[in-house]
Each structure stands twice: as structure tokens, then as C-alpha cells.
Design a protein around this motif. Structure first.
Motif, PDB file in Angstrom:
ATOM      1  N   SER A  11       0.830  -1.212   0.000  1.00 29.21           N
ATOM      2  CA  SER A  11       0.000   0.000   0.000  1.00 29.21           C
ATOM      3  C   SER A  11       0.859   1.256   0.000  1.00 29.21           C
ATOM      4  CB  SER A  11      -0.920   0.021   1.226  1.00 29.21           C
ATOM      5  OG  SER A  11      -1.849  -1.025   1.183  1.00 29.21           O
ATOM      6  N   GLN A  12       2.027   1.178   0.639  1.00 29.01           N
ATOM      7  CA  GLN A  12       2.881   2.354   0.755  1.00 29.01           C
ATOM      8  C   GLN A  12       3.804   2.561  -0.439  1.00 29.01           C
ATOM      9  OE1 GLN A  12       4.699   1.556   4.594  1.00 29.01           O
ATOM     10  NE2 GLN A  12       3.188   2.816   5.640  1.00 29.01           N
ATOM     11  N   ASP A  13       4.265   1.474  -1.069  1.00 29.81           N
ATOM     12  CA  ASP A  13       5.222   1.667  -2.172  1.00 29.81           C
ATOM     13  C   ASP A  13       4.747   1.126  -3.522  1.00 29.81           C
ATOM     14  OD1 ASP A  13       5.710  -1.116  -2.179  1.00 29.81           O
ATOM     15  OD2 ASP A  13       7.641  -0.941  -1.186  1.00 29.81           O
ATOM     16  N   GLY A  14       3.672   0.350  -3.524  1.00 36.73           N
ATOM     17  CA  GLY A  14       3.124  -0.169  -4.774  1.00 36.73           C
ATOM     18  C   GLY A  14       3.996  -1.193  -5.472  1.00 36.73           C
ATOM     19  N   ALA A  15       5.075  -1.623  -4.854  1.00 37.59           N
ATOM     20  CA  ALA A  15       6.005  -2.551  -5.509  1.00 37.59           C
ATOM     21  C   ALA A  15       6.331  -3.791  -4.691  1.00 37.59           C
ATOM     22  CB  ALA A  15       7.303  -1.814  -5.844  1.00 37.59           C
ATOM     23  N   ASP A  20       3.779  -8.687   2.291  1.00 38.09           N
ATOM     24  CA  ASP A  20       4.635  -7.934   3.215  1.00 38.09           C
ATOM     25  C   ASP A  20       3.853  -6.876   3.984  1.00 38.09           C
ATOM     26  OD1 ASP A  20       6.704  -9.420   2.227  1.00 38.09           O
ATOM     27  OD2 ASP A  20       7.752  -7.755   1.282  1.00 38.09           O
ATOM     28  N   VAL A  21       4.059  -6.847   5.301  1.00 39.12           N
ATOM     29  CA  VAL A  21       3.443  -5.815   6.131  1.00 39.12           C
ATOM     30  C   VAL A  21       4.463  -4.720   6.397  1.00 39.12           C
ATOM     31  CG1 VAL A  21       2.350  -5.289   8.357  1.00 39.12           C
ATOM     32  CG2 VAL A  21       1.829  -7.440   7.192  1.00 39.12           C
ATOM     33  N   LYS A 145       5.878   5.737   5.515  1.00 36.83           N
ATOM     34  CA  LYS A 145       5.959   6.753   6.575  1.00 36.83           C
ATOM     35  C   LYS A 145       5.559   6.138   7.909  1.00 36.83           C
ATOM     36  CE  LYS A 145       6.700  10.519   4.132  1.00 36.83           C
ATOM     37  NZ  LYS A 145       7.852  11.345   4.366  1.00 36.83           N
ATOM     38  N   MET A 146       6.308   6.425   8.955  1.00 37.48           N
ATOM     39  CA  MET A 146       5.937   5.905  10.267  1.00 37.48           C
ATOM     40  C   MET A 146       4.681   6.581  10.805  1.00 37.48           C
ATOM     41  SD  MET A 146       9.259   7.314  12.402  1.00 37.48           S
ATOM     42  CE  MET A 146       9.452   5.693  13.023  1.00 37.48           C
ATOM     43  N   ASN A 150      -2.538   3.653   9.842  1.00 39.21           N
ATOM     44  CA  ASN A 150      -3.466   2.622   9.388  1.00 39.21           C
ATOM     45  C   ASN A 150      -2.942   1.844   8.178  1.00 39.21           C
ATOM     46  OD1 ASN A 150      -3.861   4.363   7.258  1.00 39.21           O
ATOM     47  ND2 ASN A 150      -6.013   4.772   7.704  1.00 39.21           N
ATOM     48  N   GLY A 151      -1.745   2.194   7.705  1.00 41.10           N
ATOM     49  CA  GLY A 151      -1.088   1.416   6.664  1.00 41.10           C
ATOM     50  C   GLY A 151      -1.707   1.473   5.289  1.00 41.10           C
TER      51      GLY A 151
END
Length: 176
Positions: A11-15, A20-21, A145-146, A150-151
Motif C-alpha cells: 500500500s505504501q510503495d506499490g512494488a 509484506d506488512v 511513513k511511520m 493505518n497502513g
């Protein structure tokens, strides 16, 4: 719904792989005061809740298991665990009492997880975490981002409820 965690990294990097969490650090600490760090490993937490660690330099013995995530409260195992020459499995998710001081959140359906919101990693979810969260919300930050509590890959108002709730509980790291 699927008994799986969100694929935060994807969700954060699309790759990243969909399984992976996030990277977590797992430490082994001596079972007696001052509980010195023996070794640690940084591993990928998977959506099924597993993380496989290897501690080749650790001797057979009894250790606390300590888990750290990017914005979660550092969480210690309730008791020292015996490390031998065979695999050790420890499941924090089955009950609050698997963590020292019962320091975990009931996520429902008999699953427990680490408290989230310790953005500055000072082992307490408090007002000192708000500045980074507020800044990233105001800047519409996205990516790894930390402050993305909610990821979902975006830092916005949807990250506030988790922080607000855990901050009002005065959640902090419990340790022996």
C-alpha cells in the motif's frame, strides 16, 4: 475479514510483495536484570502474522523476546523463552498475556496486536508523537511513513483515530 493483516508495504510503495506488512526488529534480551541485548534481527512481518528470525550468534539459554515496529509500542514477551538447538515459536497474537504486562490490544476474534502510535519511538504514545503526525497530515504525505498508522499508504485524517485512542490510554512500553 480475511484473518490477514493489511499489506502495508505494498500500500505504501506499490512494488513490494502483497504478503509484506513491514520490517520489524526482534531482539533477544537476557532474562535477568539489566536485560542486556544479546542479538537482534530485522525481518519482514507477513500478512499472515508470521516473522521468521534467525539468531546464529545466540547461545542456548533463556531470553525475553522483544518486538519493535516503526510506530508500535516496543513489546516484550511475558516471560523469558528457552532457546535451544531446535526452532522456537512464540505467538504474541493469541492473548494479551503473551506480552509483558498484558500490553497488547484486542483486535477482535481472539487476535491481539501491538499498540500503534509511538511515532517518535520513545516507548510512549503521547503528545510528543502528535507533531510528526500533524505535519505529515498537513503535507498530505504518502509512501513508507511511520506516521501512516493505518497502513493505507497515505497520511491523512484517517490515521488520527488510532493515535487519539491509544494516546488517551497512556500506552507505554512495559518491561521487566
Amino acid at each position: 475479514g480475511s484473518s490477514m493483516m493489511r499489506s502495508v508495504r505494498y500500500s505504501q510503495d506499490g512494488a513490494s510483495p502483497i504478503t509484506d506488512v513491514e520490517n520489524i526488529t526482534v531482539e533477544l534480551r537476557n532474562s535477568t536484570a539489566p536485560y542486556e541485548l544479546v542479538t537482534s534481527a530485522t525481518v519482514m512481518l507477513k500478512t499472515n502474522g508470521t516473522a521468521v528470525c534467525s539468531f546464529p550468534t545466540a547461545s542456548v539459554g533463556s531470553y525475553y523476546i522483544v518486538v519493535q515496529s516503526s510506530n508500535g509500542i516496543t513489546t516484550w514477551s511475558a516471560n523469558p523463552q528457552t532457546l535451544s538447538n531446535s526452532a522456537l515459536t512464540y505467538d504474541f497474537s493469541t492473548a494479551a498475556n503473551k506480552a509483558y504486562g498484558n500490553n497488547m490490544k484486542n483486535l477482535g476474534s481472539g487476535v491481539f496486536g501491538l499498540y500503534s502510535g509511538d511515532i517518535n519511538q520513545d516507548e510512549s504514545i503521547d503528545a510528543s508523537d502528535a507533531t510528526d503526525l500533524t505535519n505529515d497530515i498537513e503535507n498530505s504525505a504518502f509512501g513508507v511513513k511511520m506516521t501512516d498508522l493505518n497502513g493505507d499508504g497515505s497520511v491523512d485524517a484517517s490515521d488520527l483515530p488510532m493515535y487519539d485512542y491509544n494516546q488517551t490510554l497512556s500506552v507505554f512500553c512495559n518491561r521487566p
